[in-house]
Structure formats: structure tokens, C-alpha cells
Scaffold this active site. Structure first.
Site, PDB file in Angstrom:
ATOM      1  NE  ARG A  93      -3.537   2.548   2.377  1.00 55.23           N
ATOM      2  CZ  ARG A  93      -4.592   2.817   3.128  1.00 55.23           C
ATOM      3  NH1 ARG A  93      -5.006   1.922   4.023  1.00 55.23           N
ATOM      4  NH2 ARG A  93      -5.246   3.947   3.009  1.00 55.23           N
ATOM      5  CG  ASN A 147     -10.962  -0.998  -1.034  1.00 55.44           C
ATOM      6  OD1 ASN A 147     -11.944  -0.862  -1.754  1.00 55.44           O
ATOM      7  ND2 ASN A 147     -10.847  -0.420   0.153  1.00 55.44           N
ATOM      8  CB  CYS A 170     -17.911   0.377  -0.591  1.00 55.05           C
ATOM      9  SG  CYS A 170     -17.116   1.915  -0.050  1.00 55.05           S
ATOM     10  CG  ASP A 171     -16.729   1.246   5.214  1.00 51.86           C
ATOM     11  OD1 ASP A 171     -16.357   2.161   4.456  1.00 51.86           O
ATOM     12  OD2 ASP A 171     -15.962   0.715   6.032  1.00 51.86           O
ATOM     13  CG  HIS A 200     -14.010   4.187  -3.250  1.00 57.79           C
ATOM     14  ND1 HIS A 200     -12.757   3.853  -2.770  1.00 57.79           N
ATOM     15  CD2 HIS A 200     -14.882   3.740  -2.314  1.00 57.79           C
ATOM     16  CE1 HIS A 200     -12.875   3.219  -1.617  1.00 57.79           C
ATOM     17  NE2 HIS A 200     -14.149   3.129  -1.311  1.00 57.79           N
ATOM     18  CE1 TYR A 262     -11.185   6.496  -0.887  1.00 61.53           C
ATOM     19  CE2 TYR A 262     -13.435   6.382  -0.083  1.00 61.53           C
ATOM     20  CZ  TYR A 262     -12.095   6.087   0.073  1.00 61.53           C
ATOM     21  OH  TYR A 262     -11.660   5.400   1.173  1.00 61.53           O
ATOM     22  NE  ARG A 282      -6.028   6.556   6.239  1.00 60.49           N
ATOM     23  CZ  ARG A 282      -6.235   6.705   7.541  1.00 60.49           C
ATOM     24  NH1 ARG A 282      -5.574   7.630   8.227  1.00 60.49           N
ATOM     25  NH2 ARG A 282      -7.098   5.955   8.176  1.00 60.49           N
TER      26      ARG A 282
END
Ligand code: NAD
Ligand code: G6P
Ligand code: MN
Length: 440
Positions: A93, A147, A170-171, A200, A262, A282
Site C-alpha cells: 500500500r 479493495n 463498501c462502507d 468510490h 473519493y 495514509r
């Protein structure tokens, strides 16, 4: 009510404790017989697994709880798979975020080149998971959070076109609904939202309350006058507060609808780029925040032998959503959720094969999406471009095609310039050698 057998794939995830907690909270709606956590990382799994043992011993001793790194044990005799894996972990990531940023392009987990790179990694493991689940539990429902959900959803739809028991979720829409509810001082569960887009990459067009009144106009005014914060602002890192604040900017420029947060990366790539730090992204924030907190807290609980004094959950919406989705399917509740489904006419003027995010009722037969009709030119144009990016990404993976990968990145609104696209692609190929197919 039938008692369900569940496996959580990515059982060592930072989100697992929250999901386990939600399960203990919703046992009256979603009774559990057997619950297994499964992960490929034995160490991560053991920490979260030992926490889970204590939690279930204290809150629901009737549940047969265990954890494993053995597929057969994990996937046999299962009714629901809750999936949330991260191929390549936080190390990758980190690279998804930093490599593009170092080259002057947005670096984000699910958007732009970062989402592209993560998608190319996720597809292989997700395909394997589906095949494994189907081998041991042909009828299980697979609920997926992994994701980038947009790309994962499209890839699985292409690879398994006959599947009708995979649902990608997706939350973020529910996080937004709860945040809208807080501003309006209204129970978010009672909203009847109208939403369309890709994951998103979508918008709320209406937000009906139980009396049939659309609260969206009032809400937009409130945000334009007073800004926007997440419902759980005190638990959020600064970057998330900045993200929610951008909703006001988006509404000022595009007042029609309430945007998914997003969209900030696609609408304001330059402004976001100026604020993002290529040396601290992040992934650093999460590794020093959520990940550390979750694992430290689990270890403390294990040492003390009790979870009674713990507030380990960092986002209720996330755990609640997956358990409530499962409950709605298992018990045919036909409650409304915003989920990801194949379009097939739901948004009349978008391609049938888009995996759209939309409100749907969920019951034993799965999602029954509500028709949206035709959308305006701006939204259609935005979504078609993003859909082409997603489609080319999946094709680049399946056909091992460099040309399609380059086309995908060039089409992405966060990139646009083809020379930059090539530069970013080449750097990502180098970083993802272990994970991607070799692009020819
Ligand atoms: P994490 O790295 O803490 O957890 C992921 C876990 O998956 C790790 O323990 C890892 O060992 C495991 N894993 C990796 N490959 C696996 C495989 N092939 N099979 C089984 N387990 C595997 O990451 P996280 O931040 O907790 O996020 C987990 C996932 O959930 C990510 O994909 C994240 O993007 C996603 N997520 C999605 C939403 C959403 O709204 N859709 C919300 C939150 C998190
Ligand atoms: C939102 C998104 C998810 C994302 C999550 C965590 O809920 O919908 O897709 O994974 O945030 O993001 P973070 O940056 O905190 O790991
Ligand atoms: Mn999401």
C-alpha cells in the site's frame, strides 16, 4: 432463525475486531453457529484470533469460535464468507501511494495509479479465494470488502459471470449516510437514499426520510454554510477530516448531488497533489495509528484475559454493514443497502456491464437494485471514463497486456498525460514484480 456458519477471510485485518464486535451485537438478527477466522499470516491471525476467543467467551459462548491458516478448515461447511484481504500488505500500500506521488501524480489506495496497482494484485488472490470457497462450500454467500472494490467487482464479474452469490460492498455510502444523519439530527437507518455511480465514484441524488420528504436540499445548504465532518470525527485522523471537508468544495462547484468523498481525487487532482506528502502518506498514518492501536489493544486484552473494558472498534459502520447485509440476505429482510451490482439497465444510459454502486433491497435472492433511470451528461461522461479505466485494468490483468495498462492509466482523471502514465506504469511494474502477471 437459522444459525449461520461464517468465515472471515483476512482474519488478521485491522477491521476484524470491529466486525467481531458487530457480530456479538447483532446475534438476535444474525445468529451464528460456527465462526472461523482465516488468514495467510499466522502471526497476525493469532493476535486477532486470541482476542476473538476472549470476546466470544465473554459475549457469546454459544458460538463455536476458532482461527486457522488452513483453507479446508476455513472454507468447509460455510454459509457466509466475509472477505477483506490485502495482497502485499501495508508495505505494498505504501508503494501504491508513494510511487505515483514521487512522480507528481495522486497516490491513493483505491483511486488512480495506486488503485490500479492494488487492483492488479488483488484480482489473483480474489479469484483463488472464490475457487477455494466454491470447492468446499458451493452455496456460500461471499460478501466482499477487499479493495479496490470497483476493480475487484468488475474482475470477478468477468471471471465468474454465472456467479450470483458474490456481493461486493463498501462502507463509505453508509459512513456518509450516518454523517448526514448526524447533521440533520435524524436516524440514518431510516433514510431511503437514491445513489448512483461506480464504487468510490458516486453521488446521492435524493435522501428521503420516512415521511417521503427529500432532505438532500436542506443538507446541502447546511454543508455549504457549515462544512462537513464524519459522524465519528473524534476517532478520525486528520486526513479523513480533510477529506470530508472537501465535500463542501465539491458541492460549491457541482451543486446537483451529494458526492462520495473519493471524488475529490478525480475532481481536484492538482489541489490534492499539492497537499499530499510523498514521504508520509495514509499508509504511514494507518501503520502508526489504526494498525498499532488494534494490535496493541488485542495484546493487552490477551494479557488481561478480558475484553470487557475495551473500545477497540474504530468505525461502527464498517462492522455493522457487513453483518446487517448478511442478516438481510439470510433472513430475507429485504432491507435497503447501497451495494455494487452489474448495471444491466439500472442506470439506463450507462453500459450494461458496468459494476455500479446503487441502492438495492437485499433478500434471499440477493440484491434487487432500484432503477435510477437516465443520468445527466456530466455524470455519464465522468462514469464512462472511469468505467473504461476499470475495464482496461481488468483486461490488462487477464490478457497480460502492457498496452491496455497504459491505456487504463492514461484514461484515469488523476493521470491524463500519456507520458506520465507510462512513467508511473513502469515504476509500478518494477515494484509489483512479485504480484502482477508479466505485462507484454
Ligand atoms: P490488513 O493488511 O490489516 O488486513 C488484511 C489481512 O489480509 C492481513 O492480515 C493479510 O495477512 C491478509 N491476507 C492477505 N492476503 C490474503 C489471502 N490471499 N487470503 C487470506 N488472507 C489474506 O488490511 P486492512 O487495512 O485491515 O484492510 C483489509 C481489506 O479491507 C483491504 O482490502 C481494505 O482496502 C479493505 N477495506 C475495504 C473497505 C470497504 O469499504 N470496501 C473498508 C475497509 C477496509
Ligand atoms: C472507507 C472506504 C474503504 C477504505 C476505508 C479505510 O471506509 O470506503 O474502502 O478501505 O475507508 O481507509 P483507510 O485509509 O483508513 O485505511
Ligand atoms: Mn470503500
Amino acid at each position: 432463525m437459522k444459525k449461520n456458519n461464517i468465515v472471515v477471510v483476512g482474519g488478521g485485518s485491522t477491521w476484524t475486531p470491529g466486525i467481531l464486535k458487530a457480530m456479538t451485537k447483532h446475534l438476535d438478527k444474525f445468529p451464528i453457529n460456527k465462526l472461523v477466522l482465516y488468514d495467510i499470516d499466522e502471526k497476525r491471525q493469532a493476535v486477532i484470533g486470541e482476542f476473538g476467543k476472549i470476546l466470544f467467551r465473554e459475549e457469546a459462548p454459544e458460538v463455536d469460535f476458532s482461527y486457522t491458516t488452513d483453507k479446508k478448515e476455513a472454507y468447509s461447511n460455510v454459509d457466509f464468507v466475509f472477505c477483506q484481504m490485502r495482497t502485499g500488505g501495508y508495505d505494498m500500500r505504501d508503494r501504491d501511494e508513494k510511487i505515483p506521488l514521487q512522480l507528481g501524480v495522486i497516490g491513493q489506495e483505491t483511486c488512480g495509479p495506486g488503485g490500479f496497482a492494488y487492483g492488479m494484485r488483488s484480482i489473483r488472490d480474489m479469484e483463488e479465494m472464490v475457487n477455494d470457497v466454491r470447492h468446499y462450500s458451493p452455496d456460500a454467500w461471499i460478501l466482499n470488502y477487499t479493495n479496490p472494490a470497483a476493480i475487484v467487482a468488475l474482475a470477478l464479474d468477468k471471471i465468474f459471470p454465472e456467479e450470483d452469490k458474490i456481493l461486493n460492498i463498501c462502507d463509505q455510502p453508509v459512513n456518509l449516510l450516518r454523517s448526514f444523519g448526524k447533521l440533520l439530527d435524524y436516524d440514518a437507518d431510516k433514510f431511503e437514499p437514491v445513489y448512483f455511480g461506480l464504487n468510490h465514484f458516486g453521488w446521492f441524488t435524493h435522501l428521503y426520510d420516512e415521511f417521503g420528504k427529500d432532505r438532500a436540499p436542506e443538507l446541502k445548504e447546511m454543508i455549504l454554510n457549515g462544512g462537513f465532518r464524519p459522524v465519528d470525527a473524534e476517532q478520525r485522523d486528520q486526513s479523513w477530516l480533510d477529506t470530508y471537508a472537501m465535500v463542501e468544495d465539491m458541492l460549491r462547484d457541482f451543486p446537483d448531488y451529494l458526492p462520495n468523498t473519493y471524488l475529490q481525487y478525480y475532481l481536484y487532482p492538482d489541489a490534492k497533489l499539492a497537499k499530499l506528502d510523498p514521504n508520509w502518506t495514509r499508509s504511514d498514518e494507518v501503520r502508526n495509528g489504526r494498525e498499532k492501536k488494534v494490535f496493541t489493544e488485542c495484546r493487552r486484552i490477551i494479557k488481561n484475559g478480558t475484553a470487557k473494558d475495551s473500545d477497540i472498534v474504530h468505525n461502527d459502520a464498517h462492522g455493522d454493514m457487513i453483518v446487517e447485509v448478511a442478516a438481510s440476505i439470510a433472513n430475507n429482510l429485504r432491507k435497503t443497502f447501497v451495494v455494487i451490482v452489474r448495471n444491466e439497465g439500472i442506470v439506463a444510459n450507462l453500459p450494461d456491464d458496468c459494476m455500479i454502486e446503487v441502492a438495492a433491497s437485499l433478500g434471499v435472492n440477493g440484491p434487487r437494485p432500484y432503477a435510477v433511470g437516465k443520468i445527466g451528461t456530466f455524470y455519464k461522461g465522468m462514469i464512462e471514463g472511469q468505467h473504461a479505466f476499470e475495464q482496461l485494468t481488468v483486461e490488462a490483468y487477464l490478457e497480460e497486456s502492457y498496452d491496455k495498462a497504459l491505456q487504463a492509466l492514461t484514461l484515469n482523471r488523476t493521470v491524463v498525460d500519456a507520458k506520465k502514465a507510462r512513467q508511473v506504469l513502469d515504476a509500478l511494474i518494477e515494484a509489483n514484480k512479485e504480484y502482477w502477471p508479466t505485462l507484454k
